[in-house]
Design a protein around this motif. Structure first.
Motif, mmCIF file in Angstrom:
data_model
loop_
_atom_site.group_PDB
_atom_site.id
_atom_site.type_symbol
_atom_site.label_atom_id
_atom_site.label_comp_id
_atom_site.label_asym_id
_atom_site.label_seq_id
_atom_site.Cartn_x
_atom_site.Cartn_y
_atom_site.Cartn_z
ATOM 1 N N ALA A 112 0.835 -1.198 0.000
ATOM 2 C CA ALA A 112 0.000 0.000 0.000
ATOM 3 C C ALA A 112 0.873 1.253 0.000
ATOM 4 O O ALA A 112 0.572 2.232 -0.702
ATOM 5 C CB ALA A 112 -0.940 -0.011 1.198
ATOM 6 N N ASP A 113 1.966 1.222 0.769
ATOM 7 C CA ASP A 113 2.884 2.362 0.799
ATOM 8 C C ASP A 113 3.579 2.528 -0.547
ATOM 9 O O ASP A 113 3.741 3.655 -1.041
ATOM 10 C CB ASP A 113 3.930 2.171 1.903
ATOM 11 N N GLU A 150 1.058 4.017 -3.031
ATOM 12 C CA GLU A 150 0.723 5.419 -2.820
ATOM 13 C C GLU A 150 1.797 6.344 -3.396
ATOM 14 O O GLU A 150 1.506 7.439 -3.882
ATOM 15 C CB GLU A 150 0.524 5.684 -1.328
ATOM 16 N N LYS A 151 3.062 5.890 -3.366
ATOM 17 C CA LYS A 151 4.159 6.716 -3.866
ATOM 18 C C LYS A 151 4.111 6.894 -5.377
ATOM 19 O O LYS A 151 4.655 7.872 -5.901
ATOM 20 C CB LYS A 151 5.493 6.084 -3.472
ATOM 21 N N ARG A 153 -1.767 12.259 -8.142
ATOM 22 C CA ARG A 153 -2.714 13.012 -7.326
ATOM 23 C C ARG A 153 -3.460 14.008 -8.206
ATOM 24 O O ARG A 153 -2.845 14.855 -8.867
ATOM 25 C CB ARG A 153 -1.999 13.726 -6.191
ATOM 26 N N LEU A 190 -6.334 10.256 -5.179
ATOM 27 C CA LEU A 190 -5.247 9.419 -5.694
ATOM 28 C C LEU A 190 -5.756 8.573 -6.850
ATOM 29 O O LEU A 190 -6.761 7.870 -6.715
ATOM 30 C CB LEU A 190 -4.697 8.523 -4.579
ATOM 31 N N ARG A 227 -8.575 -0.811 -0.182
ATOM 32 C CA ARG A 227 -8.767 0.162 0.893
ATOM 33 C C ARG A 227 -9.929 -0.238 1.802
ATOM 34 O O ARG A 227 -9.861 -0.089 3.028
ATOM 35 C CB ARG A 227 -9.014 1.540 0.290
#
Length: 594
Positions: free
Chosen positions: A352-353, A356-357, A361, A367, A411
């Motif tokens: 997940a990390d 996200e990177k 956006r 996101l 999520r």
């Protein structure tokens, strides 16, 4: 203005995201999702994945729907799922003649189209203008149809539609031996338009067959006429071929990240935990990058070295795509779901990390999942020299709705709005867990009183056919004939199952038909069909093999397998001692077989 709990506020946030990014693109007439604002083509596979986030969110709302507003949102989300699934069903039913032909020819030109117009559900390209034969797409549709039906959604409305779904089962049941174009629609890696046997297609077909078996498409309001039937032996053949191929995808592709959907959500097709680990580890070690995973090695799609004006590659050209293949964030979404179903919270957080990177956006802070990342043209030489060292740029659609839908599902699982069992009401995720030992039951029935008395002389006490009433004993060819009636529909021009092959898994069950109970003898010991059964030693050997096979492969069926053996005059006329030896001496091992 009513107050909202934290969970309600958070769900409302996801509802707005789903509505804006996914449902806003759904065509109001057909219910299908176009590929983009400028491309009205709707792919079966992409559409099914797009709707999964809507389905998941509807189940999350159902749990907290204590006020009218929540119930209204839940209903809207559910009906969006129903409309999409029915839109795809109508598009495929318009090609019912293709389903009928494909069951006979298995010709790619006779296959269902892989994509349709989102405006009217009609074909958008010709039979020979696209790699339409994509068994995984039809299988994915059947699998999610089964899961949604099991969750309580009513998608199928009439017996005509039930007949068509039954024929779709027959359409995919031979996936283990049908080369297709696969999940990426290209077939052979060289993109020459040559289909090949793909593990991802076989695995998805196997999952669909198991999910559809004994499923009532009318849910709790159905009856015998709305139940789908699958021959267990066809699913097992898919299982055997899949197990022999993994972790390889096909003849031309050593690995494929698409296998993540086979070993994990949504298919859960692999039953061997070690094979699942080996496949996942191979994908991570050879295909994972900073921006996601490559689809497969030497994949030229959207790389700066690909010539988009040409349809095919030359085999020698594939080397120039090495180390610069596009990386797809989509596969991080699959890995999040994979580990969520494994209850591995650390791995879920790790991916997940990472995801996200690399997400984009939007102006409002949302996101978005991009389709893929490619090496910029001016950095290709540096990437060749030091693989993984260069920054990449977004190419393709953003948001990529297939990936966006899976990201939202992840999520919802991470934040506790959904449990894994709600996304898998058929419990397919439990297939790799250790099962209890299987005890195979063997029933010997005498043809008449004379045979019964002969066996009694050898201390074998059996019953005759007349004594086991109301159970009727028939040869396997009768079961094969009965299966040809499934899915027959004159209005649609569908004739049911074509193959006459029936395996030992199918004949090891009892069947109920119009208040009559039937037991069937195995096909490979049918005296009228196979001359090899005239050899009593070979017959005994085959019988032992059948028992061992049932012990190892009676996985997804309830109860104990039961082999019915008919003792006839021919069998005992000249071979009474051989038969006695088969039952008594080999039987000590056979009848206690676990």
């Amino acid at each position: 203005m009513r107050s909202r709990s934290n969970s309600g506020v958070r769900l409302d946030y996801y509802q707005r995201i789903v509505h804006r990014l996914i449902m806003a693109h759904q065509e109001p007439v057909t219910g299908l999702f176009p590929a983009s604002n400028i491309n009205s083509h709707a792919w079966i596979r992409d559409n099914v994945y797009c709707i999964l986030a809507v389905w998941g969110l509807s189940m999350a709302y159902k749990k907290i729907a204590d006020q009218d507003e929540d119930r209204a949102k839940c209903y809207e989300l559910e009906q969006s799922c129903v409309k999409l699934m029915r839109g795809l069903l109508m598009a495929m039913m318009n090609q019912k003649d293709k389903v009928e032909r494909f069951k006979m020819t298995q010709n790619p030109l006779d296959s269902l189209h892989a994509k349709y117009s989102s405006k009217n559900g009609q074909p958008v390209v010709g039979d020979g203008e696209w790699g339409h034969l994509q068994i995984d797409a039809v299988s994915l549709y059947l699998l999610i149809l089964a899961q949604m039906t099991a969750s309580g959604l009513q998608i199928v409305f009439s017996l005509d539609e039930v007949s068509f779904i039954q024929n779709l089962v027959f359409y995919i049941e031979s996936a283990y031996c049908i080369p297709d174009y696969g999940i990426w629609e290209r077939g052979d890696k060289t993109n020459h338009g040559e289909p090949e046997l793909n593990a991802s297609s076989i695995g998805m077909a196997k999952a669909a067959l198991e999910a559809m078996n004994e499923l009532d498409l009318f849910g709790a309001r159905g009856g015998p006429a709305s139940v789908i039937h699958v021959l267990a032996d066809e699913a097992h053949k898919c299982q055997a071929v899949l197990q022999s191929m993994l972790p390889r995808e096909s003849n031309s592709k050593e690995l494929d990240s698409g296998l993540l959907c086979v070993i994990g959500f949504p298919a859960f097709a692999a039953d061997d935990p070690q094979l699942i680990r080996n496949t996942k580890d191979a994908i991570l070690s050879r295909l994972q990058g900073k921006y996601g995973c490559k689809r497969f090695l030497r994949d030229g799609y959207r790389t700066p070295k690909e010539d988009p004006s040409r349809l095919y590659y030359e085999r020698w050209e594939l080397r120039m795509f090495e180390n610069i293949e596009c990386e797809w964030p989509l596969f991080y979404c699959y890995l999040i779901l994979f580990h969520a179903f494994q209850s591995d919270k650390l791995a879920v957080k790790e991916y997940a990390d990472r995801l996200e990177k690399i997400m984009v956006r939007a102006d409002d802070g949302t996101l978005l999942i991009p389709e893929s990342y490619a090496v910029p043209h001016d950095l290709v030489s540096n990437e060749y020299q030091h693989p993984g060292s260069q920054p990449r740029e977004v190419v393709g659609r953003c948001p990529f709705l297939w990936g966006q839908s899976l990201f939202i599902l992840g999520r919802l699982l991470q934040e506790g709005f959904l449990a894994v069992g709600e996304l898998d009401p058929l419990n397919r995720r439990l297939g790799a867990q250790k099962k209890p030992d299987v005890v195979v039951q063997v029933v010997i029935i005498a043809e008449d009183n004379e045979i019964r008395d002969k066996l009694k002389e050898h201390d074998l006490h059996v019953q005759t056919i007349a004594e086991v009433v109301p159970i009727e004993v028939q040869p396997a060819r009768v079961l094969s004939h009965l299966y040809t009636y499934l899915g027959r529909n004159r209005k649609l021009g569908l004739t049911g199952r074509k193959s006459r092959d029936v395996g030992i898994l199918s004949t090891s069950k009892l069947y109920s038909l119009k208040d009559r109970i039937f037991a069937f003898t195995p096909q490979n010991i049918d005296f009228e069909e196979y001359y090899t059964t005239r050899d009593p030693d070979l017959l005994a050997s085959n019988f032992t093999t059948n028992l061992a096979f049932l012990t190892n492969n009676w996985r997804h069926m309830l109860g104990r397998p039961t082999i019915t053996l008919m003792a006839t005059h021919y069998m005992l006329g000249n071979y009474i001692h051989n038969f006695y030896g088969m039952v008594q001496h080999k039987g000590r091992r056979i009848f206690s077989h676990r």
